[in-house]
Design a protein around this motif. Structure first.
Motif, PDB file in Angstrom:
ATOM      1  N   PRO A   2       0.826  -1.213   0.000  1.00 16.79           N
ATOM      2  CA  PRO A   2       0.000   0.000   0.000  1.00 16.79           C
ATOM      3  C   PRO A   2       0.856   1.258   0.000  1.00 16.79           C
ATOM      4  O   PRO A   2       2.016   1.243   0.416  1.00 16.79           O
ATOM      5  N   ASP A   3       0.279   2.338  -0.500  1.00 18.00           N
ATOM      6  CA  ASP A   3       0.960   3.634  -0.429  1.00 18.00           C
ATOM      7  C   ASP A   3       0.578   4.307   0.883  1.00 18.00           C
ATOM      8  O   ASP A   3      -0.121   5.315   0.924  1.00 18.00           O
ATOM      9  N   ILE A   4       1.043   3.696   1.959  1.00 17.11           N
ATOM     10  CA  ILE A   4       0.742   4.165   3.309  1.00 17.11           C
ATOM     11  C   ILE A   4       2.055   4.401   4.028  1.00 17.11           C
ATOM     12  O   ILE A   4       3.040   3.674   3.820  1.00 17.11           O
ATOM     13  N   LEU A   5       2.085   5.409   4.888  1.00 15.80           N
ATOM     14  CA  LEU A   5       3.324   5.759   5.587  1.00 15.80           C
ATOM     15  C   LEU A   5       3.543   4.813   6.756  1.00 15.80           C
ATOM     16  O   LEU A   5       3.299   5.136   7.917  1.00 15.80           O
ATOM     17  N   LEU A   6       4.018   3.630   6.417  1.00 16.01           N
ATOM     18  CA  LEU A   6       4.370   2.609   7.395  1.00 16.01           C
ATOM     19  C   LEU A   6       5.892   2.494   7.455  1.00 16.01           C
ATOM     20  O   LEU A   6       6.581   2.660   6.443  1.00 16.01           O
ATOM     21  N   ALA A   7       6.414   2.179   8.629  1.00 12.79           N
ATOM     22  CA  ALA A   7       7.865   2.099   8.794  1.00 12.79           C
ATOM     23  C   ALA A   7       8.482   1.105   7.815  1.00 12.79           C
ATOM     24  O   ALA A   7       9.538   1.367   7.221  1.00 12.79           O
ATOM     25  N   ALA A   8       7.823  -0.031   7.621  1.00  9.92           N
ATOM     26  CA  ALA A   8       8.369  -1.055   6.728  1.00  9.92           C
ATOM     27  C   ALA A   8       8.467  -0.550   5.299  1.00  9.92           C
ATOM     28  O   ALA A   8       9.408  -0.887   4.572  1.00  9.92           O
ATOM     29  N   GLU A   9       7.508   0.258   4.866  1.00 10.49           N
ATOM     30  CA  GLU A   9       7.525   0.783   3.505  1.00 10.49           C
ATOM     31  C   GLU A   9       8.543   1.910   3.350  1.00 10.49           C
ATOM     32  O   GLU A   9       9.212   2.030   2.326  1.00 10.49           O
TER      33      GLU A   9
END
Length: 325
Positions: free
Chosen positions: A66-73
């Protein structure tokens, strides 16, 4: 190992096996947890927006992220040594700057990142609100420790603006421009604002918090009526959506690169590049400072980031702040 750590490790393994299944048994053995624990981590990732295909006999395969601001991404492919390598990512927060400033009281490593999908009390210059709806922009703060006088904090603001301009060019292929003192414009309208706050002593900064808000995937209807004619987004101007995560990683890389250049060679190379990308210079401007209005020709920016304006009388007026139009 915590569940969050396990999730990131699982993602890393799935990314290393594109278009292939990774068996639950292999994951269980790798992380020394039960197959049930692996299943729970997988379903947690799916709930966050990852598309993961599961097959009873084959295991799991990552189809999309996803284009979500997650640490893993954010960490995945982030080409920095320290900026953004450690972070807190919030779904919703009052203000990333407020949190970052408070967090410095604990003592924090340089480059620490705070992001939010949504801010309920986003902050702009001069006490203004910054509209920060979920999933449409980048709302984040970075903590730095420049060993410089508070008087020179604007130099880091200039570095931040350049970081955004270069990132927009890399991601979209189009040019953004800088507006003195702390905005990024795109096709004549405001795309990004920067708010720099600090904890400092009289002669030295202890912590500097750089807050940035970038309008990425707004539609025109997402802006309040008061901003529809002055603000814009990449999506509005270029008629397509862009990856917020990719743009953020480019900004963070540029921020570290320019910051290291500043520490090595001083402010001159930064200032020269900033001037090359500034739309304020060599134009007639009106500067509003409270009830006072100054008009003239924006002639130059000096090495303390002040704007030099040649008035109609020929006098050079130097200003360190104000709204420029």
């Amino acid at each position: 190992m915590s569940r969050i750590d396990t999730e990131e490790e699982i993602l890393e393994l799935l990314r290393k096996s594109p278009n292939k299944y990774v068996s639950g048994e292999d994951l269980s053995r790798k992380f020394k947890v039960s197959r049930t624990a692996i299943w729970k981590n997988i379903h947690s990732l799916i709930a966050q927006g990852y598309e993961i295909e599961s097959h009873t006999h084959l295991g799991y395969k990552l189809l999309s992220a996803p284009d979500i601001l997650l640490a893993a991404e954010i960490r995945n492919g982030l080409n920095t040594k320290y900026v953004g390598q450690n972070m807190y990512c919030f779904n919703e927060i009052g203000s990333t700057n407020d949190f970052a400033l408070k967090y410095t009281e604990k003592g924090v490593e340089e480059g620490f990142l705070v992001t939010a999908e949504k801010q309920t009390h986003g902050k702009g210059r001069l006490g203004r609100n910054w509209i920060s709806p979920p999933n449409l922009g980048l709302w984040f703060s970075v903590i730095l420790k420049p060993r410089i006088s508070p008087f020179h904090s604007s130099k880091i603001t200039f570095i931040s603006g350049l970081s955004v301009v270069d990132a927009v060019k890399k991601v979209t292929g189009e040019d953004a421009v800088l507006k003195w003192p702390n905005d990024v414009f795109f096709r004549g309208k405001k795309l990004c604002g920067i708010l720099t706050e600090m904890r400092a002593e009289m002669d030295v900064i202890n912590y500097l918090v750089i807050g940035m808000g970038v309008n990425v995937n707004f539609s025109r209807s997402d802006f309040p009526e008061s901003l529809k004619h002055t603000a814009t987004s990449l999506k509005i101007e270029l008629k397509q959506e862009f990856s917020r995560v990719k743009l953020l990683k480019e900004i963070l890389k540029n921020l570290e690169d320019y910051y290291e250049l500043f520490k090595r060679e001083g402010f001159d190379p930064i200032l020269n590049r900033w001037k090359d990308n500034c739309a304020t210079l060599n134009t007639r401007v009106k500067i509003t400072q409270g009830k006072d209005i100054i008009e003239g020709f924006a002639q130059d920016v000096d090495d303390d980031c002040s704007l030099l304006v040649r008035l109609d009388s020929g006098i050079i007026y130097k200003t360190v702040s104000g709204d420029v139009s």
